[in-house]
Write an enzyme that holds these catalytic residues in place. Structure first.
Site, mmCIF file in Angstrom:
data_model
loop_
_atom_site.group_PDB
_atom_site.id
_atom_site.type_symbol
_atom_site.label_atom_id
_atom_site.label_comp_id
_atom_site.label_asym_id
_atom_site.label_seq_id
_atom_site.Cartn_x
_atom_site.Cartn_y
_atom_site.Cartn_z
ATOM 1 N N ASN A 1 0.864 -1.189 0.000
ATOM 2 C CA ASN A 1 0.000 0.000 0.000
ATOM 3 C C ASN A 1 0.901 1.239 0.000
ATOM 4 O O ASN A 1 1.540 1.533 1.009
ATOM 5 C CB ASN A 1 -0.883 -0.043 1.259
ATOM 6 C CG ASN A 1 -1.676 1.237 1.447
ATOM 7 O OD1 ASN A 1 -1.775 2.071 0.544
ATOM 8 N ND2 ASN A 1 -2.243 1.396 2.637
ATOM 9 N N LYS B 1 0.006 4.271 -0.224
ATOM 10 C CA LYS B 1 -0.646 5.433 0.416
ATOM 11 C C LYS B 1 -0.459 6.686 -0.444
ATOM 12 O O LYS B 1 -0.452 6.601 -1.670
ATOM 13 C CB LYS B 1 -0.104 5.635 1.828
ATOM 14 C CG LYS B 1 -0.111 4.357 2.647
ATOM 15 C CD LYS B 1 0.198 4.582 4.081
ATOM 16 C CE LYS B 1 0.277 3.232 4.785
ATOM 17 N NZ LYS B 1 0.343 3.337 6.225
ATOM 18 N N HIS C 1 -9.218 0.928 5.398
ATOM 19 C CA HIS C 1 -7.904 1.104 6.041
ATOM 20 C C HIS C 1 -8.078 2.029 7.246
ATOM 21 O O HIS C 1 -8.882 2.965 7.212
ATOM 22 C CB HIS C 1 -6.909 1.704 5.037
ATOM 23 C CG HIS C 1 -5.496 1.674 5.542
ATOM 24 N ND1 HIS C 1 -5.036 2.590 6.450
ATOM 25 C CD2 HIS C 1 -4.467 0.826 5.300
ATOM 26 C CE1 HIS C 1 -3.762 2.307 6.740
ATOM 27 N NE2 HIS C 1 -3.403 1.236 6.049
ATOM 28 N N GLU D 1 -6.447 4.402 8.306
ATOM 29 C CA GLU D 1 -6.239 5.831 8.025
ATOM 30 C C GLU D 1 -7.498 6.442 7.417
ATOM 31 O O GLU D 1 -7.788 7.621 7.635
ATOM 32 C CB GLU D 1 -5.011 5.999 7.111
ATOM 33 C CG GLU D 1 -3.720 5.770 7.902
ATOM 34 C CD GLU D 1 -2.546 5.260 7.094
ATOM 35 O OE1 GLU D 1 -2.577 5.348 5.850
ATOM 36 O OE2 GLU D 1 -1.594 4.761 7.719
ATOM 37 N N GLU E 1 -4.771 -5.240 10.851
ATOM 38 C CA GLU E 1 -3.735 -4.220 11.011
ATOM 39 C C GLU E 1 -3.969 -3.444 12.305
ATOM 40 O O GLU E 1 -4.789 -2.513 12.336
ATOM 41 C CB GLU E 1 -3.796 -3.229 9.847
ATOM 42 C CG GLU E 1 -3.595 -3.847 8.488
ATOM 43 C CD GLU E 1 -3.071 -2.821 7.495
ATOM 44 O OE1 GLU E 1 -1.990 -3.045 6.958
ATOM 45 O OE2 GLU E 1 -3.729 -1.783 7.292
ATOM 46 N N GLY F 1 3.195 1.889 10.677
ATOM 47 C CA GLY F 1 4.184 2.951 10.502
ATOM 48 C C GLY F 1 4.965 3.299 11.756
ATOM 49 O O GLY F 1 5.644 4.323 11.804
ATOM 50 N N SER G 1 3.995 -2.561 10.236
ATOM 51 C CA SER G 1 5.451 -2.613 10.404
ATOM 52 C C SER G 1 6.068 -3.953 10.006
ATOM 53 O O SER G 1 7.010 -4.424 10.646
ATOM 54 C CB SER G 1 5.835 -2.240 11.841
ATOM 55 O OG SER G 1 5.452 -0.905 12.120
HETATM 56 C C1 PEP Z 1 -0.397 -0.057 6.275
HETATM 57 O O1 PEP Z 1 -0.639 1.126 6.351
HETATM 58 O O2 PEP Z 1 -1.227 -0.800 5.701
HETATM 59 C C2 PEP Z 1 0.824 -0.567 6.865
HETATM 60 C C3 PEP Z 1 0.843 -1.807 7.233
HETATM 61 O O3 PEP Z 1 1.874 0.309 6.998
HETATM 62 P P1 PEP Z 1 3.371 -0.028 7.539
HETATM 63 O O4 PEP Z 1 3.801 -1.311 6.885
HETATM 64 O O5 PEP Z 1 4.196 1.137 7.121
HETATM 65 O O6 PEP Z 1 3.253 -0.190 9.021
#
Ligand code: PEP
Length: 249
Positions: A9, A11, A96, A98, A166, A172, A212
């Site tokens: 992703n 973003k 998601h 976000e 997630e 992040g 992460s």
């Molecule tokens: C995400 O936003 O879907 C995600 C998993 O981000 P990151 O791998 O940067 O933690």
């Protein structure tokens, strides 16, 4: 029996110059790897059309990061599932954290978006996950279970939906839950899917972990029984990092 999926992703990152990462990923995604693990990149909408062209023949699927639940009409700035399909998307990430946080998206809205994606013949990657406060209060399973129940459309088959667990606090941040905690949530999600859609569908549906995931922790996380791949943010922006995760899968 469940082929792993590693999905990236991007973003709100990337311009046309970033498409070279997809070129590099395509070179590294050998026929042997393609047989063992599915791979998808969800670039920003501005790059969908060109990313699809660049990915052609590489085996890499292209996905979008969100869509509107409606078919068309007066929704300035939004994109319909049919428009995303038209420029080469075969999957759409919905719900998601976000989007849930920045745009106040509810389970009901996420479900409607997933329905639009599926009606277009694409795969809905439905994201769920608890906040740090919810985990510390011992509510992770309850929160995630409620999101799964509220966000999955009725009667879907295992190839129409992918669930991405997630934890919001792991996205992040460089933090991840313990392997035992990841395993517990994934097993619980599969039980919830079994109650909603039947045991057979639950056994076939892919449940990804996201938050992460990096080349150095992917092997342990992806080795867990109910983890069928990863949804990757930061580490999907560079071909070398992302392919490390694909190889671990
Ligand atoms: C995400 O936003 O879907 C995600 C998993 O981000 P990151 O791998 O940067 O933690």
């Amino acid at each position: 029996m469940r082929k792993p999926l590693v999905a990236g992703n991007w973003k709100m990152n990337g311009t046309r110059a970033s498409l070279n990462e997809i070129v590099e990923m395509g070179k590294a995604y050998s026929l042997a790897l393609r047989g063992k693990v599915d791979m998808l990149i969800a670039p920003p909408s501005t790059l969908l059309y060109t990313a699809s062209a660049v990915a052609l023949g590489t085996g890499i699927a292209i996905g979008a990061q969100d869509c509107h639940a409606g078919a068309a009409g007066a929704h300035t700035g939004d994109l319909a599932a049919s428009q995303l399909f038209d420029v080469g998307a075969s999957a759409v990430i919905v719900g998601h954290s976000e989007r849930r946080a920045d745009h106040g998206e509810t389970d009901t809205q996420v479900k409607a978006k997933a329905e639009a994606v599926i009606a277009q013949g694409m795969v809905a990657i439905i994201c769920v996950g608890e906040t740090k406060a919810q985990r510390e209060a011992g509510k992770a399973l309850a929160v995630v279970g409620k999101q799964v129940k509220g966000s999955i459309p009725a009667g879907v088959s295992a190839d129409q939906v992918v669930i991405a667990y997630e934890p919001v606090w792991a996205i992040g941040t460089g933090l991840t839950p313990t392997l035992a905690d990841i395993a517990e949530v994934h097993a619980d999600i599969r039980k919830t899917i079994a109650r909603l859609l039947g045991k057979e569908t639950a056994a076939k549906m892919r449940i990804l972990y996201g938050g992460s995931v990096k080349p150095n922790n992917a092997k342990d996380i992806l080795g867990l029984a109910d983890v069928d791949g990863a949804l990757v943010g930061g580490a999907s922006l560079k071909a070398s990092d992302f392919m490390g995760i694909v190889e671990a899968a």
